[in-house]
Design a protein around this motif. Structure first.
Motif, PDB file in Angstrom:
ATOM      1  N   LEU A  62      65.393  37.815   1.353  1.00 51.32           N
ATOM      2  CA  LEU A  62      65.153  37.926   2.802  1.00 51.32           C
ATOM      3  C   LEU A  62      63.720  37.524   3.155  1.00 51.32           C
ATOM      4  N   ILE A  63      62.771  38.028   2.374  1.00 50.03           N
ATOM      5  CA  ILE A  63      61.365  37.683   2.627  1.00 50.03           C
ATOM      6  C   ILE A  63      61.165  36.172   2.422  1.00 50.03           C
ATOM      7  N   ASP A  64      61.740  35.645   1.328  1.00 52.03           N
ATOM      8  CA  ASP A  64      61.589  34.214   1.037  1.00 52.03           C
ATOM      9  C   ASP A  64      62.183  33.375   2.170  1.00 52.03           C
ATOM     10  N   THR A  65      63.327  33.807   2.700  1.00 53.42           N
ATOM     11  CA  THR A  65      63.949  33.065   3.803  1.00 53.42           C
ATOM     12  C   THR A  65      63.032  33.055   5.023  1.00 53.42           C
ATOM     13  N   ALA A  66      62.431  34.204   5.321  1.00 54.18           N
ATOM     14  CA  ALA A  66      61.522  34.278   6.472  1.00 54.18           C
ATOM     15  C   ALA A  66      60.359  33.305   6.293  1.00 54.18           C
ATOM     16  N   VAL A  67      59.787  33.295   5.102  1.00 54.70           N
ATOM     17  CA  VAL A  67      58.614  32.447   4.852  1.00 54.70           C
ATOM     18  C   VAL A  67      59.003  30.963   4.868  1.00 54.70           C
ATOM     19  N   MET A 116      49.892  44.552  21.459  1.00 54.92           N
ATOM     20  CA  MET A 116      49.819  43.383  20.608  1.00 54.92           C
ATOM     21  C   MET A 116      51.042  42.504  20.848  1.00 54.92           C
ATOM     22  N   SER A 117      50.844  41.217  21.043  1.00 55.06           N
ATOM     23  CA  SER A 117      51.976  40.328  21.304  1.00 55.06           C
ATOM     24  C   SER A 117      52.756  40.058  20.013  1.00 55.06           C
ATOM     25  N   LEU A 118      54.068  40.114  20.131  1.00 50.34           N
ATOM     26  CA  LEU A 118      54.939  39.838  18.984  1.00 50.34           C
ATOM     27  C   LEU A 118      55.378  38.379  18.959  1.00 50.34           C
ATOM     28  N   ASN A 119      54.991  37.633  19.987  1.00 50.27           N
ATOM     29  CA  ASN A 119      55.453  36.256  20.139  1.00 50.27           C
ATOM     30  C   ASN A 119      55.145  35.427  18.883  1.00 50.27           C
ATOM     31  N   ASP A 120      56.179  34.751  18.371  1.00 51.32           N
ATOM     32  CA  ASP A 120      56.092  33.867  17.199  1.00 51.32           C
ATOM     33  C   ASP A 120      55.887  34.591  15.878  1.00 51.32           C
ATOM     34  N   GLN A 121      55.852  35.923  15.890  1.00 53.62           N
ATOM     35  CA  GLN A 121      55.894  36.649  14.620  1.00 53.62           C
ATOM     36  C   GLN A 121      57.345  36.646  14.121  1.00 53.62           C
ATOM     37  N   THR A 122      57.500  37.017  12.844  1.00 52.38           N
ATOM     38  CA  THR A 122      58.844  36.973  12.237  1.00 52.38           C
ATOM     39  C   THR A 122      59.234  38.341  11.700  1.00 52.38           C
ATOM     40  N   ALA A 123      60.470  38.747  12.035  1.00 47.96           N
ATOM     41  CA  ALA A 123      60.995  40.036  11.562  1.00 47.96           C
ATOM     42  C   ALA A 123      62.244  39.824  10.718  1.00 47.96           C
ATOM     43  N   VAL A 124      62.301  40.518   9.591  1.00 49.22           N
ATOM     44  CA  VAL A 124      63.540  40.641   8.819  1.00 49.22           C
ATOM     45  C   VAL A 124      64.234  41.914   9.291  1.00 49.22           C
ATOM     46  N   ILE A 125      65.523  41.806   9.611  1.00 48.68           N
ATOM     47  CA  ILE A 125      66.282  42.961  10.113  1.00 48.68           C
ATOM     48  C   ILE A 125      67.511  43.146   9.228  1.00 48.68           C
ATOM     49  N   THR A 126      67.570  44.252   8.494  1.00 50.94           N
ATOM     50  CA  THR A 126      68.765  44.517   7.677  1.00 50.94           C
ATOM     51  C   THR A 126      69.761  45.307   8.517  1.00 50.94           C
ATOM     52  N   GLY A 127      71.035  45.176   8.161  1.00 53.99           N
ATOM     53  CA  GLY A 127      72.080  45.850   8.940  1.00 53.99           C
ATOM     54  C   GLY A 127      72.191  45.279  10.338  1.00 53.99           C
ATOM     55  N   ALA A 128      72.157  43.941  10.416  1.00 53.47           N
ATOM     56  CA  ALA A 128      72.064  43.286  11.732  1.00 53.47           C
ATOM     57  C   ALA A 128      73.427  42.886  12.288  1.00 53.47           C
ATOM     58  N   PHE A 157      60.226  30.224   8.693  1.00 56.75           N
ATOM     59  CA  PHE A 157      59.304  30.436   9.818  1.00 56.75           C
ATOM     60  C   PHE A 157      57.827  30.501   9.399  1.00 56.75           C
ATOM     61  N   GLY A 158      57.572  30.398   8.088  1.00 50.37           N
ATOM     62  CA  GLY A 158      56.186  30.349   7.616  1.00 50.37           C
ATOM     63  C   GLY A 158      55.542  31.697   7.425  1.00 50.37           C
ATOM     64  N   THR A 159      56.234  32.776   7.779  1.00 48.00           N
ATOM     65  CA  THR A 159      55.616  34.095   7.723  1.00 48.00           C
ATOM     66  C   THR A 159      56.679  35.191   7.769  1.00 48.00           C
ATOM     67  N   CYS A 160      56.337  36.364   7.229  1.00 43.89           N
ATOM     68  CA  CYS A 160      57.180  37.546   7.461  1.00 43.89           C
ATOM     69  C   CYS A 160      56.234  38.669   7.877  1.00 43.89           C
ATOM     70  N   ASP A 161      56.299  39.085   9.114  1.00 42.10           N
ATOM     71  CA  ASP A 161      55.334  40.047   9.663  1.00 42.10           C
ATOM     72  C   ASP A 161      55.896  41.463   9.780  1.00 42.10           C
ATOM     73  N   VAL A 162      57.221  41.551   9.933  1.00 36.60           N
ATOM     74  CA  VAL A 162      57.863  42.851  10.196  1.00 36.60           C
ATOM     75  C   VAL A 162      59.130  42.940   9.358  1.00 36.60           C
ATOM     76  N   VAL A 163      59.360  44.103   8.762  1.00 35.10           N
ATOM     77  CA  VAL A 163      60.669  44.371   8.139  1.00 35.10           C
ATOM     78  C   VAL A 163      61.243  45.623   8.778  1.00 35.10           C
ATOM     79  N   PHE A 164      62.427  45.466   9.374  1.00 32.79           N
ATOM     80  CA  PHE A 164      63.146  46.613   9.946  1.00 32.79           C
ATOM     81  C   PHE A 164      64.217  47.001   8.921  1.00 32.79           C
ATOM     82  N   ASN A 165      63.930  48.081   8.189  1.00 31.88           N
ATOM     83  CA  ASN A 165      64.679  48.497   6.994  1.00 31.88           C
ATOM     84  C   ASN A 165      65.778  49.468   7.434  1.00 31.88           C
ATOM     85  N   ASN A 166      66.906  48.898   7.885  1.00 31.03           N
ATOM     86  CA  ASN A 166      67.842  49.650   8.716  1.00 31.03           C
ATOM     87  C   ASN A 166      69.223  49.852   8.115  1.00 31.03           C
TER      88      ASN A 166
END
Ligand SMILES: NC(=O)c1ccc[n+]([C@@H]2O[C@H](COP(=O)([O-])OP(=O)(O)OC[C@H]3O[C@@H](n4cnc5c(N)ncnc54)[C@H](OP(=O)(O)O)[C@@H]3O)[C@@H](O)[C@H]2O)c1
Length: 238
Positions: free
Chosen positions: A68-73, A1-13, A76-85
């Motif tokens: 974080l979710i609100d910032t993504a939306v 599955m292509s990840l292109n243009d999807q949005t990820a939130v990454i904690t501990g970045a 970038f209009g969407t939040c597709d992935v959260v890396f809970n790190n």
């Protein structure tokens, strides 16, 4: 599955695995929302990567996950992935250990990660899609002396992750968990002797090794689920 243009939130970045995953997902074409307290680091990374937003703050602030979710939306209009790190590691034998440090670790590794997981899944439920990736450890599968509370914090995220995965199994939402062994990061810089010395590991994992595995998990087709992935350096026997 292509990840292109999807949005990820990454904690501990701001370092280690989080920075490595930010680089990898950005190279896959994703927009990334980066967060940490030492904000100058993700800001520098954002300048390098592009298609980034940075949110400064403490992940144990109860309002941070929704921010974080609100910032993504908003950005970038969407939040597709959260890396809970985001996580910290304190250990010590009974005589020496600082119990306040252990409780601070529980607030980050358990409480904040729990809030992040639920906020992410409530958001994913609205669109019936999204992928939450939680970060455990090999110490989320076995205990060693002096690391009971750290291991306990990771056992907690293991249990949560498995329960949440079952809750969303019939939807298009995915929940995964990674269990790294020794990774060369700043996590154990304050230890008097680094665990790689104790375990006789000359070539620990690098954040980029973990990041490739995270990308692999995310790129699977919709019907493929990877609930758990353990990632170890070759020499790690335990
Ligand atoms: N390294 C390993 O061998 C290993 C093995 C198994 C699992 N893990 C897990 O992997 C995850 C990442 O660790 P790492 O090895 O990459 O360590 P790291 O290099 O020390 O990175 C930890 C990250 O967490 C962030 N963080 C810590 N406390 C925070 C707080 N209160 N608020 C916001 N951000 C916070 C730090 O950012 P700021 O300090 O800038 O806020 C930093 O970006 C952790 O959950 C850890 O338990 C690591």
């Amino acid at each position: 599955m292509s990840l292109n243009d999807q949005t990820a939130v990454i904690t501990g970045a701001s370092s280690g695995i989080g920075s490595g995953v930010a680089r990898e997902l950005s190279s896959a074409g994703m927009n990334v929302v980066l967060t940490a307290r030492r904000v100058e680091r993700p800001e520098a990374l954002a300048n390098e990567l592009g298609k980034c937003a940075v949110v400064a703050g403490d992940i144990s602030d109860p309002e941070m996950p929704q921010r974080l979710i609100d910032t993504a939306v908003e950005r970038f209009g969407t939040c597709d992935v959260v890396f809970n790190n985001a996580g910290i590691m304190h250990t010590g034998i009974i005589e020496d250990v600082d119990v306040e440090n252990l409780c601070r670790m529980v607030r980050v590794n358990v409480e904040a990660a729990t809030r992040m997981a639920y906020v992410a899944l409530k958001h994913f439920k609205k669109s019936n899609r999204g992928h939450l990736v939680n970060v455990s450890s090999i110490l989320g599968t076995k205990v060693r002396p002096s690391a009971g509370v750290y291991a306990g914090s990771k056992y907690s995220i293991e249990a949560l992750s498995e329960a949440l995965r079952m809750e969303v199994a019939k939807t298009d939402i995915k929940v995964s968990l990674i269990e790294p062994g020794v990774v060369e990061t700043e996590l154990q810089n304050h230890f008097p002797v680094h665990p790689k010395e104790i375990l006789g590991i000359t070539t620990p994992l690098q954040p980029a090794d973990v990041a490739r595995c995270v990308r692999f998990i995310l790129e699977q087709p919709a019907h493929v689920r990877i609930p758990v992935m353990m990632i170890l350096p070759g020499e790690q026997a335990m």
